[in-house]
Structures are given as structure tokens and as C-alpha cells.
Motif scaffolding. Structure first.
Motif, PDB file in Angstrom:
ATOM      1  N   CYS A 128      -1.087  -1.771   7.455  1.00 31.96           N
ATOM      2  CA  CYS A 128      -1.545  -1.777   6.062  1.00 31.96           C
ATOM      3  C   CYS A 128      -1.805  -3.196   5.561  1.00 31.96           C
ATOM      4  CB  CYS A 128      -0.535  -1.059   5.164  1.00 31.96           C
ATOM      5  SG  CYS A 128      -0.543   0.732   5.384  1.00 31.96           S
ATOM      6  N   TYR A 141      -1.983   4.414  13.010  1.00 33.00           N
ATOM      7  CA  TYR A 141      -1.275   3.319  12.363  1.00 33.00           C
ATOM      8  C   TYR A 141       0.090   3.064  12.967  1.00 33.00           C
ATOM      9  CZ  TYR A 141      -5.145   3.973   9.340  1.00 33.00           C
ATOM     10  OH  TYR A 141      -6.425   4.082   8.882  1.00 33.00           O
ATOM     11  N   MET A 151       0.719   7.986   6.477  1.00 34.20           N
ATOM     12  CA  MET A 151      -0.064   7.139   7.375  1.00 34.20           C
ATOM     13  C   MET A 151       0.300   7.392   8.830  1.00 34.20           C
ATOM     14  SD  MET A 151      -2.182   5.549   5.520  1.00 34.20           S
ATOM     15  CE  MET A 151      -2.814   4.196   6.482  1.00 34.20           C
ATOM     16  N   GLN A 209       0.829  -1.205   0.000  1.00 35.50           N
ATOM     17  CA  GLN A 209       0.000   0.000   0.000  1.00 35.50           C
ATOM     18  C   GLN A 209       0.864   1.256   0.000  1.00 35.50           C
ATOM     19  OE1 GLN A 209      -3.374  -0.197  -0.247  1.00 35.50           O
ATOM     20  NE2 GLN A 209      -3.115  -2.394  -0.370  1.00 35.50           N
ATOM     21  N   CYS A 210       1.806   1.332   0.920  1.00 34.97           N
ATOM     22  CA  CYS A 210       2.666   2.519   1.004  1.00 34.97           C
ATOM     23  C   CYS A 210       3.711   2.533  -0.121  1.00 34.97           C
ATOM     24  CB  CYS A 210       3.355   2.592   2.365  1.00 34.97           C
ATOM     25  SG  CYS A 210       2.215   2.984   3.721  1.00 34.97           S
ATOM     26  N   HIS A 241       6.040   5.873   4.562  1.00 33.46           N
ATOM     27  CA  HIS A 241       4.992   5.680   5.570  1.00 33.46           C
ATOM     28  C   HIS A 241       4.548   6.994   6.205  1.00 33.46           C
ATOM     29  CE1 HIS A 241       5.744   1.386   5.408  1.00 33.46           C
ATOM     30  NE2 HIS A 241       7.027   1.665   5.483  1.00 33.46           N
ATOM     31  N   PHE A 244      -5.728  -3.157   5.402  1.00 30.89           N
ATOM     32  CA  PHE A 244      -6.021  -2.663   4.056  1.00 30.89           C
ATOM     33  C   PHE A 244      -5.717  -3.654   2.944  1.00 30.89           C
ATOM     34  CE2 PHE A 244      -5.083   1.212   6.553  1.00 30.89           C
ATOM     35  CZ  PHE A 244      -6.346   1.757   6.500  1.00 30.89           C
ATOM     36  N   HIS A 256      -1.184   5.043  -0.405  1.00 27.21           N
ATOM     37  CA  HIS A 256      -1.441   5.907   0.747  1.00 27.21           C
ATOM     38  C   HIS A 256      -0.567   7.147   0.789  1.00 27.21           C
ATOM     39  CE1 HIS A 256      -3.972   2.949   2.765  1.00 27.21           C
ATOM     40  NE2 HIS A 256      -3.085   2.052   2.438  1.00 27.21           N
ATOM     41  N   SER A 257       0.476   7.188  -0.011  1.00 28.52           N
ATOM     42  CA  SER A 257       1.394   8.320   0.074  1.00 28.52           C
ATOM     43  C   SER A 257       1.920   8.681  -1.308  1.00 28.52           C
ATOM     44  CB  SER A 257       2.567   7.992   0.999  1.00 28.52           C
ATOM     45  OG  SER A 257       3.387   7.011   0.423  1.00 28.52           O
ATOM     46  N   LEU A 270      -1.447  10.223  10.566  1.00 28.12           N
ATOM     47  CA  LEU A 270      -2.846  10.008  10.937  1.00 28.12           C
ATOM     48  C   LEU A 270      -3.001   9.485  12.359  1.00 28.12           C
ATOM     49  CD1 LEU A 270      -4.202   8.459   7.625  1.00 28.12           C
ATOM     50  CD2 LEU A 270      -4.482  10.808   8.449  1.00 28.12           C
ATOM     51  N   CYS A 282       3.321   0.737  10.724  1.00 31.04           N
ATOM     52  CA  CYS A 282       2.535   1.132   9.556  1.00 31.04           C
ATOM     53  C   CYS A 282       2.394  -0.030   8.574  1.00 31.04           C
ATOM     54  CB  CYS A 282       3.182   2.339   8.882  1.00 31.04           C
ATOM     55  SG  CYS A 282       2.275   2.936   7.445  1.00 31.04           S
TER      56      CYS A 282
END
Length: 124
Positions: free
Chosen positions: A67, A56, A50, A35-36, A47, A71, A41-42, A53, A63
């Protein structure tokens, strides 16, 4: 005749397997999550977005695990300044190294950009 046909098929299959097989190699990079690392996400493949936020965790390892857990991400190896991403199997073998810089010994499937991990060691 039948024996020649069987021998021909065996030789053809053996050559195809040898041609498609990749050798064991070393890869050094950071264990991240798909994901990262692939900028889901970025914007920068890190990371940082995330972690800001605050739900995470506090570290890249937290992180990555979040994820993967929350996710549907997978653990990956990010290599080099350009951030080449390799998928890793088996996932359970690399999970303890999430967020860490490691050297992996394994075989690369060039078509899927996947590494089958034979051994993994942290980089000091």
C-alpha cells in the motif's frame, strides 16, 4: 530600548516554543499503512480485504508495504481498540517493523497527529 525589544521577542518566542512542544512519550500499537488503517481499502481498518485479493502478499507486513509502495500510503501507528491512527516520521525508521506490534518512543505533534520517532522496539 532596542535591547528590551530584542529581549521581549526572545522571551515571547521561547515561551511559544515551550508551550507548543510536546514531550517524549511511549506509544504501543501496530505499524500499518494509511490506506488500510483509515479504511480506504477496508471497512474494518484491517488488511483482510487487500490480502483476499492475492496480489498484495500474505501478511499484514506485505500488505502495508504494498500500500505504501503502490498506492501512495504512509506507514502509521494504529493504537488501541478504537484504532487511533498516528502518522510517523521518519518513514524509513519504521518500515522494517511493518505489520508488527511495537512500542515507539517519540514526540507527538497533537495538531497533525504525527509522532517523530526517536526509538522503536518490537513487542514480544
Amino acid at each position: 530600548m532596542k535591547l528590551n525589544l530584542i529581549a521581549g521577542v526572545f522571551i515571547t518566542l521561547s515561551m511559544a516554543a515551550a508551550y507548543g512542544a510536546d514531550h517524549t512519550s511511549s506509544f504501543t500499537g501496530e505499524i500499518s499503512d494509511s490506506q488500510c488503517a483509515t479504511r480506504v481499502h477496508s471497512r474494518d481498518g484491517s488488511h483482510s480485504a487487500m490480502l483476499k485479493l492475492k496480489g498484495y502478499g500474505r501478511t499484514p507486513a506485505d500488505c502495508s508495504r504494498a500500500c505504501v509502495r503502490d498506492f501512495g500510503g504512509r506507514f502509521v501507528l494504529v493504537v488501541g481498540k478504537k484504532g487511533t491512527v498516528y502518522h510517523l516520521e521518519p518513514q524509513a525508521k519504521v518500515e522494517p517493523f511493518a505489520g508488527r506490534r511495537v512500542t515507539i518512543e517519540g514526540s507527538l505533534d497533537r495538531k497533525t497527529k504525527s509522532i517523530h520517532v526517536a526509538d522503536i522496539k518490537p513487542v514480544p
